[in-house]
Every structure is written in structure tokens, then in C-alpha cells.
Design an enzyme around this catalytic site. Structure first.
Site, PDB file in Angstrom:
ATOM      1  N   TYR A  81       0.883  -1.184   0.000  1.00 45.05           N
ATOM      2  CA  TYR A  81       0.000   0.000   0.000  1.00 45.05           C
ATOM      3  C   TYR A  81       0.912   1.224   0.000  1.00 45.05           C
ATOM      4  O   TYR A  81       2.097   1.112  -0.350  1.00 45.05           O
ATOM      5  CB  TYR A  81      -0.890  -0.122   1.260  1.00 45.05           C
ATOM      6  CG  TYR A  81      -1.949   0.914   1.424  1.00 45.05           C
ATOM      7  CD1 TYR A  81      -2.928   1.094   0.452  1.00 45.05           C
ATOM      8  CD2 TYR A  81      -1.997   1.710   2.567  1.00 45.05           C
ATOM      9  CE1 TYR A  81      -3.920   2.055   0.624  1.00 45.05           C
ATOM     10  CE2 TYR A  81      -2.990   2.675   2.736  1.00 45.05           C
ATOM     11  CZ  TYR A  81      -3.944   2.839   1.760  1.00 45.05           C
ATOM     12  OH  TYR A  81      -4.902   3.785   1.937  1.00 45.05           O
ATOM     13  N   ARG A 134      -5.793  10.090 -11.174  1.00 45.79           N
ATOM     14  CA  ARG A 134      -5.067  10.837 -10.130  1.00 45.79           C
ATOM     15  C   ARG A 134      -4.679   9.839  -9.043  1.00 45.79           C
ATOM     16  O   ARG A 134      -5.361   9.718  -8.037  1.00 45.79           O
ATOM     17  CB  ARG A 134      -5.960  11.953  -9.570  1.00 45.79           C
ATOM     18  CG  ARG A 134      -5.276  13.003  -8.773  1.00 45.79           C
ATOM     19  CD  ARG A 134      -4.996  12.601  -7.314  1.00 45.79           C
ATOM     20  NE  ARG A 134      -6.182  12.394  -6.515  1.00 45.79           N
ATOM     21  CZ  ARG A 134      -6.251  11.524  -5.487  1.00 45.79           C
ATOM     22  NH1 ARG A 134      -5.220  10.774  -5.145  1.00 45.79           N
ATOM     23  NH2 ARG A 134      -7.370  11.379  -4.809  1.00 45.79           N
ATOM     24  N   LYS A 152      -5.888  -1.379  -1.962  1.00 45.02           N
ATOM     25  CA  LYS A 152      -6.980  -1.057  -1.030  1.00 45.02           C
ATOM     26  C   LYS A 152      -7.718  -2.333  -0.631  1.00 45.02           C
ATOM     27  O   LYS A 152      -8.070  -2.529   0.526  1.00 45.02           O
ATOM     28  CB  LYS A 152      -7.979  -0.088  -1.675  1.00 45.02           C
ATOM     29  CG  LYS A 152      -7.408   1.277  -2.007  1.00 45.02           C
ATOM     30  CD  LYS A 152      -7.618   2.284  -0.891  1.00 45.02           C
ATOM     31  CE  LYS A 152      -6.825   3.548  -1.182  1.00 45.02           C
ATOM     32  NZ  LYS A 152      -6.784   4.504  -0.100  1.00 45.02           N
ATOM     33  N   GLU A 223     -12.137   5.380  -6.244  1.00 45.42           N
ATOM     34  CA  GLU A 223     -10.799   5.696  -5.764  1.00 45.42           C
ATOM     35  C   GLU A 223     -10.004   6.473  -6.796  1.00 45.42           C
ATOM     36  O   GLU A 223      -9.947   6.094  -7.967  1.00 45.42           O
ATOM     37  CB  GLU A 223     -10.055   4.382  -5.446  1.00 45.42           C
ATOM     38  CG  GLU A 223      -8.741   4.570  -4.716  1.00 45.42           C
ATOM     39  CD  GLU A 223      -8.938   5.072  -3.287  1.00 45.42           C
ATOM     40  OE1 GLU A 223      -9.838   4.578  -2.585  1.00 45.42           O
ATOM     41  OE2 GLU A 223      -8.181   5.971  -2.877  1.00 45.42           O
ATOM     42  N   ASP A 224      -9.386   7.530  -6.344  1.00 50.19           N
ATOM     43  CA  ASP A 224      -8.388   8.255  -7.139  1.00 50.19           C
ATOM     44  C   ASP A 224      -8.857   8.677  -8.526  1.00 50.19           C
ATOM     45  O   ASP A 224      -8.145   8.530  -9.517  1.00 50.19           O
ATOM     46  CB  ASP A 224      -7.080   7.443  -7.204  1.00 50.19           C
ATOM     47  CG  ASP A 224      -6.379   7.426  -5.840  1.00 50.19           C
ATOM     48  OD1 ASP A 224      -6.924   7.998  -4.874  1.00 50.19           O
ATOM     49  OD2 ASP A 224      -5.286   6.848  -5.746  1.00 50.19           O
ATOM     50  N   ASP A 244     -13.698   7.115  -1.513  1.00 53.82           N
ATOM     51  CA  ASP A 244     -12.682   7.019  -0.469  1.00 53.82           C
ATOM     52  C   ASP A 244     -11.912   8.325  -0.294  1.00 53.82           C
ATOM     53  O   ASP A 244     -11.546   8.692   0.815  1.00 53.82           O
ATOM     54  CB  ASP A 244     -11.728   5.881  -0.841  1.00 53.82           C
ATOM     55  CG  ASP A 244     -10.658   5.666   0.196  1.00 53.82           C
ATOM     56  OD1 ASP A 244     -10.980   5.706   1.390  1.00 53.82           O
ATOM     57  OD2 ASP A 244      -9.492   5.447  -0.189  1.00 53.82           O
ATOM     58  N   ASP A 245     -11.662   9.028  -1.387  1.00 53.79           N
ATOM     59  CA  ASP A 245     -10.818  10.225  -1.283  1.00 53.79           C
ATOM     60  C   ASP A 245     -11.564  11.410  -0.697  1.00 53.79           C
ATOM     61  O   ASP A 245     -10.965  12.237  -0.014  1.00 53.79           O
ATOM     62  CB  ASP A 245     -10.250  10.572  -2.667  1.00 53.79           C
ATOM     63  CG  ASP A 245      -9.415   9.425  -3.179  1.00 53.79           C
ATOM     64  OD1 ASP A 245      -8.374   9.152  -2.568  1.00 53.79           O
ATOM     65  OD2 ASP A 245      -9.833   8.763  -4.146  1.00 53.79           O
ATOM     66  N   ASN A 389       0.063  11.929  -0.281  1.00 59.23           N
ATOM     67  CA  ASN A 389       0.724  10.634  -0.479  1.00 59.23           C
ATOM     68  C   ASN A 389       1.345  10.564  -1.869  1.00 59.23           C
ATOM     69  O   ASN A 389       0.870  11.240  -2.773  1.00 59.23           O
ATOM     70  CB  ASN A 389      -0.314   9.507  -0.359  1.00 59.23           C
ATOM     71  CG  ASN A 389      -0.891   9.431   1.028  1.00 59.23           C
ATOM     72  OD1 ASN A 389      -0.179   9.472   2.000  1.00 59.23           O
ATOM     73  ND2 ASN A 389      -2.215   9.332   1.102  1.00 59.23           N
ATOM     74  N   ASN A 434      -4.155   7.855   7.669  1.00 57.83           N
ATOM     75  CA  ASN A 434      -4.472   7.278   6.359  1.00 57.83           C
ATOM     76  C   ASN A 434      -5.876   6.685   6.388  1.00 57.83           C
ATOM     77  O   ASN A 434      -6.295   6.117   7.404  1.00 57.83           O
ATOM     78  CB  ASN A 434      -3.448   6.194   6.005  1.00 57.83           C
ATOM     79  CG  ASN A 434      -3.598   5.753   4.568  1.00 57.83           C
ATOM     80  OD1 ASN A 434      -4.527   5.037   4.223  1.00 57.83           O
ATOM     81  ND2 ASN A 434      -2.717   6.218   3.709  1.00 57.83           N
TER      82      ASN A 434
HETATM   83  O1  LIG Z   1      -4.113   5.499  -0.769  1.00 59.66           O
HETATM   84  C1  LIG Z   1      -3.749   6.222   0.170  1.00 59.66           C
HETATM   85  O2  LIG Z   1      -2.743   6.017   0.826  1.00 59.66           O
HETATM   86  C2  LIG Z   1      -4.625   7.368   0.554  1.00 59.66           C
HETATM   87  C3  LIG Z   1      -5.431   7.823  -0.577  1.00 59.66           C
HETATM   88  O3  LIG Z   1      -6.526   7.367  -0.824  1.00 59.66           O
HETATM   89  C4  LIG Z   1      -4.854   8.791  -1.506  1.00 59.66           C
HETATM   90  O4  LIG Z   1      -3.815   9.391  -1.215  1.00 59.66           O
HETATM   91  O5  LIG Z   1      -5.439   8.974  -2.583  1.00 59.66           O
HETATM   92 MG   LIG Z   2      -7.032   7.628  -2.874  1.00 63.39          MG
END
Ligand SMILES: O=C([O-])CC(=O)C(=O)O
Ligand SMILES: [Mg+2]
Length: 563
Positions: A81, A134, A152, A223-224, A244-245, A389, A434
Site C-alpha cells: 500500500y 489521479r 486497497k 478511488e483516485d 474514499d478520497d 501521499n 491514512n
Molecule cells: O491510498 C492512500 O494512501 C490514501 C489515498 O486514498 C490517496 O492518497 O489517494
Molecule cells: Mg485515494
């Protein structure tokens, strides 16, 4: 995914599974197996090599992989991770050797239901989907983004015990704007410029419907995504999903802020917050903290909102700055600046004198010595959270934050940092804010409650229950987040909070949990957690007599309760 060739299996089990001869003859204890894994890891030089080794381990024997991960959370999590998963995503097309998730490219549009049918597992409880646009603070990594979905989901299993075969990593491939990838002959994704939001939403509409058609109670975690707002707004009341973000990061930071604010002794109404970074994560976090200030600090929406100052690449976000603000920034945009614009973070600090400084900017080192020292002049115990991160994008290190505040800082970062030896020889551990502290529990709580939607109250509850899961001993040690090696217990508490919120909101549909008190419910949740030391379930399904015999005979060196 397999667990079939495990050297811990006794001869009877090997015979039952018809694997005698396919596994080396020795029957090993778990301790010996783990020793081999740790030795192999030690021999790899780079984080990326370790990542590749661990991926192979997961694919060849996931029980062993999770025994290793759960037993060594602090050391192994950074390898599967944040931060190493960032290297993996950047180099995905170079390290790829086996598919571990679903790749859904644009050319499959119109046919996604069929493509999704190809996923070999019958049951899926949860999927993580990214468009790779992203990834962490690393930008557009195209299909390499699937690494974050895989990472994840490994934590869903390790932290909250969702069975590994019931997790599904997905990347949607709508092209990439990353020239390095487009020019790389090894790139594994579609070689075209990234499509826009309209096409993305059309594609997501089809994907969401297809996922739900195959697995009606599937949870979908976004996610992202570079722009995560449209999908959340569109689907959060239609599907069991969350982002999640925006929501996970918001909740985890909120939990840290709840605990840190308490340690400052300053009332919410007297706090002032500066956010460097006004993107999805920044605004998501600010919104959640605002809710807390309203609730716990008894402030009106307006009073709470006024405590927040957002800073983006053009400086303090104000109404009269002269540029058109993106929609999501409007809520915190200032109008009390008397026409004055504050361009640099330093200027903003001089103007606001904040008690809390949040970093969600992906600008590594943005909180330099001068900035941190200024923070130490505004309050006795400044709260500084460099949340970007991976480590390379973190706004400052734990070492710097401690040094420049005379060890007074209340600190949490997004990525892990080493501990710090204080002037008196005491070892201080950094808080890691986190989202891994909440998303596994949000998923598990949703599965347990069988909620059809994930609403804001459930997200808020995840933060509250995380905050209160800190033990007295952890508090006394100056921590604002629980120790990572307690993550299974913590995730069960977070799941409990999520279930309670689902019940309050009449979203829970699981008849088995009706009327359970908290202790019973936590035990129920723990009882549903995947245990990588248990006899393989395929034995239970095919031969219950054999399964009973094996479970009574096998000496399991790791009992579930130890995890
Ligand atoms: O994945 C991680 O460590 C935290 C997160 O969701 C990100 O930075 O987009
Ligand atoms: Mg993320």
C-alpha cells in the site's frame, strides 16, 4: 486466487485436496513459513522488488500472504500500500505478470455486462474502481491505477476480514494524458488521450448497472478519480457506494482532528484552519470537520464555515480573486478579506494565524522550516497534518514537524514516517492519518448491516468510532490514531459505528443483528471476518465430516482471536 498449495497442510488434507506430491513433503508450522517469507523479503533490495514478491505470494497462496500481512501490519503494509504501491502503479506496465483484477476499456462500452461476467468468482462483496487519472499524488497513471484498487482491497481483507475472493479490483481505461505512458511500448492500456467527463459518466452508468445486475448487494468504492464529485453526486443515492478520497479521507482526518483538538485544550470555536490544497480531498476533509464543529462545538453552519481558509495554487480562495472558482471550492471561499489577496502560504499564515494546518496539496516539502516555526508561535500545540501521499509528496516529515515546534506538534501524515527520538530520549511515534483506518470498517459495516446505501451519517460514525477506539495507553503515549497492529479490532469498532448509523437511518436490512447490544454485535462482526488460519472452506463445502475432523485435529498455531 488460490490457497491450494500450502506447506502447512497435513497429509490428510493434502490427500483430500489431491495435492500430495504437488507440495514439498515437509509439513511446516506457520512460524517457519513466515520466516521464509521475511527472509525472502529481506533479500530484495528495492520496495518494488518486495512488492512483486508479495504479489506473487498473494496469487499463489493468499492465506499465507494474509497471515504474513496481518501478523506484520506495520512493516508489510507500506509494501503493498502507500508508499510502495505508488511505485508499482507508476511502473505497472513494466512489472506486470498476471491479471489480478478487471480491466474495463472504453472499447468494451455497450458490452460491459458480458465482460464483467468473465470475472471467475461467483460472489463479490466489494469492488474498488479507479480510472487511474489521479493516483495518490502521482497524477495520471492510466491502467497502472489498478495497483491502488488491488492495494486497497488487500487492506479490506487484512483490516476488516472481507474474504479475499469476494473482493474485485477494477480499473476503467478511458485513455491517459500521461505522455510517458503513451510513448512507452510496454504500456498496457489503451493508447489514446483521456476522454472527458461526459464519456466517463456514460461509461460509469453502464458499469454500475452491470455490476449491480451481477452482484445485487455489491459495494462500490470509487478511488483516485481526478474529479471524484460527479460520480459520487450521481450514484450515492442509487447504489451502495462511497468515495474514499472525499469521504474516507474526510472521516479519517476528522477522527484525528477530534482527538488532536481535545489535546490542544482550545474550543472548536477558537480554532482556525488553513488547508493547503483545495481539491477533492481538501474540500472533503474540510466539510467533515465543519460537521464536527457544528455538532460538538455547537456552532451554526455559518460560524463553523468561517473557521476554514482554503489555499490553492493561486493563494487564499476568495470571492474577489478574479478567477472563476470551481464549484466545490465555493462553500469555503472567503468574502471577509477586504479586497486583499494573499498569494503565498506564508502570507495566509500571517493573516489567519491558524491553530490547524492541513496539507492536501501533493507538494512535497511545502511546509518548510519557516512555515512550521510560524505555526508554533500561534498556539501551544499546533496541529499539523501533511496528508499528501506517497511520502515524496508529503508536505513535511515527522522529524521536521517535531524539530521545528520544539516537539509540541500534534501530527498526522498520510504516509508512514519513522519514529522520532526526543531530546529526553523518549521515542515519539507519528500518527498516520491514512484512510485505511476507516474504509475497511465502512465496507464491513455496510456488509454486516446489509445497508442498501452508504449515507453521510454512516461515514461520520466511522470517524467517531475511530476516534473513540484510541486506548488510554495510546493517548498517554501522545497518539491520536490507534496503533496499526490493532487495526482488526479498530476496524470492527468502526464497522460497529457504521452499522449503528445504518440502523438509525433505517437502512439496515440484516434481520440477524436486530436488537444486538454493542458487545454482541462486535463479536458477531469479528465472527464474520476471514481467518487465514482456518481450514480451507472448500473442504467444508465438499466434505463436512472431513472438515470437522480436520478442524478438531489441526493444531492451528494462530488462533483467530490472536489476529
Ligand atoms: O491510498 C492512500 O494512501 C490514501 C489515498 O486514498 C490517496 O492518497 O489517494
Ligand atoms: Mg485515494
Amino acid at each position: 486466487m488460490s490457497t491450494r498449495f500450502d506447506t502447512s497442510y497435513e497429509p490428510e488434507l493434502r490427500e483430500h485436496l489431491h495435492i500430495s506430491g504437488l507440495v514439498p513433503p515437509v509439513v511446516e508450522t506457520y512460524d517457519i513459513q513466515i520466516k521464509r517469507c521475511l527472509k525472502a523479503l529481506e533479500s530484495k533490495k528495492s520496495g518494488l522488488d518486495k512488492y512483486v514478491y508479495l504479489s506473487h505470494l498473494r496469487n499463489s497462496n493468499f492465506n499465507l500472504f494474509y497471515r504474513l500481512l496481518i501478523g506484520h501490519m506495520k512493516d508489510i503494509t507500506p509494501l503493498v500500500y502507500t508508499p510502495v504501491v505508488g511505485d508499482a502503479c507508476e511502473n505497472w506496465s513494466h512489472i506486470f505478470s498476471e491479471p489480478e483484477g478487471l480491466y474495463l476499456p472504453w472499447k468494451e462500452r455497450g458490452n460491459l455486462a458480458e465482460t464483467i461476467k468473465n470475472w471467475p468468482e461467483k460472489e463479490v462483496d466489494i469492488c474498488v474502481v479507479t480510472d487511474g487519472s489521479r493516483i495518490l499524488g502521482l497524477g495520471d497513471l492510466g491502467v497502472g491505477g489498478i495497483g491502488i484498487s488491488i492495494g486497497k482491497l488487500a487492506l479490506y481483507t487484512a483490516c476488516a476480514g472481507i474474504h479475499p475472493t469476494k473482493t474485485l479490483p477494477i480499473v476503467i481505461d478511458l485513455g491517459t494524458d500521461n505522455e510517458r505512458l503513451l510513448n512507452d511500448e510496454l504500456y498496457l492500456g489503451t493508447r489514446m488521450k483521456r476522454l472527458g467527463e461526459k464519456d466517463m459518466m456514460k461509461f460509469l452508468d453502464e458499469m454500475m448497472a452491470a455490476l449491480k445486475a451481477r452482484w445485487p448487494s455489491i459495494i462500490i468504492q470509487f478511488e483516485d478519480f481526478k474529479n471524484p464529485f460527479p460520480s459520487l453526486a450521481k450514484y450515492q443515492n442509487m447504489y451502495t457506494c462511497f468515495n474514499d478520497d472525499i469521504q474516507g479521507t474526510g472521516a479519517v482526518v476528522l477522527a484525528g482532528v477530534i482527538n488532536a483538538v481535545r489535546d490542544t485544550g482550545i474550543a472548536p470555536k477558537d480554532q482556525r484552519l488553513v488547508f493547503l490544497g483545495a481539491g477533492s480531498a481538501g474540500v472533503g476533509v474540510a466539510r467533515q470537520i465543519m460537521e464536527m464543529f457544528k455538532k460538538d462545538g455547537h456552532l451554526s453552519e455559518d460560524e463553523a464555515r468561517k473557521l476554514f481558509y482554503l489555499v490553492d495554487s493561486k493563494g487564499l480562495v476568495t470571492n474577489d480573486r478574479g478567477d472563476k472558482l470551481q464549484e466545490h471550492k465555493l462553500i469555503f471561499s472567503r468574502s471577509d478579506n477586504n479586497g486583499q489577496q494573499y498569494k503565498s502560504l506564508e502570507d495566509v499564515l500571517d493573516y489567519v494565524k491558524p491553530t490547524i494546518l492541513m496539507g492536501l496539496s501533493t507538494i512535497g516539502g511545502a511546509f518548510n522550516e519557516g512555515i512550521i516555526k510560524k505555526m508554533a508561535t500561534y498556539s501551544e500545540r499546533p496541529i499539523i497534518f501533511p496528508l499528501s501521499n506517497p511520502v515524496s509528496k508529503s508536505e513535511c516529515t515527522f522529524d521536521e514537524a517535531m524539530k521545528y515546534t520544539n516537539e509540541k506538534v500534534l501530527f498526522a501524515s498520510g504516509s508512514p514516517f519513522p519514529s522520532y527520538e526526543g531530546k529526553d530520549g523518549k521515542i515519539h511515534e507519528p500518527g498516520q492519518g491514512n484512510n485505511m483506518y476507516v474504509f475497511p470498517g465502512i465496507g464491513m459495516g455496510t456488509i454486516i448491516s446489509q445497508a442498501s446505501l452508504i449515507n453521510q451519517d454512516m461515514i461520520y460514525a466511522s470517524a467517531e468510532y475511530l476516534a473513540t477506539s484510541l486506548t488510554k495507553e495510546e493517548r498517554d503515549d501522545g497518539l491520536i490514531y490507534p496503533r496499526i497492529d490493532r487495526i482488526r479490532d479498530v476496524s470492527a469498532r468502526v464497522a460497529l459505528g457504521v452499522v449503528r448509523a445504518a440502523e438509525r437511518n433505517h437502512l439496515a436490512r440484516n434481520p440477524e443483528i436486530v436488537g444486538m447490544d454493542d458487545d454482541t454485535l462486535v463479536e458477531y462482526i469479528k465472527g464474520k471476518m476471514y481467518d487465514p488460519t482456518a481450514v480451507p472452506t472448500e473442504v467444508e463445502e465438499t466434505d463436512p465430516g472431513m472438515w470437522n475432523w480436520l478442524t478438531s485435529k489441526l493444531s492451528l498455531p494462530w488462533s483467530a482471536s490472536k489476529l
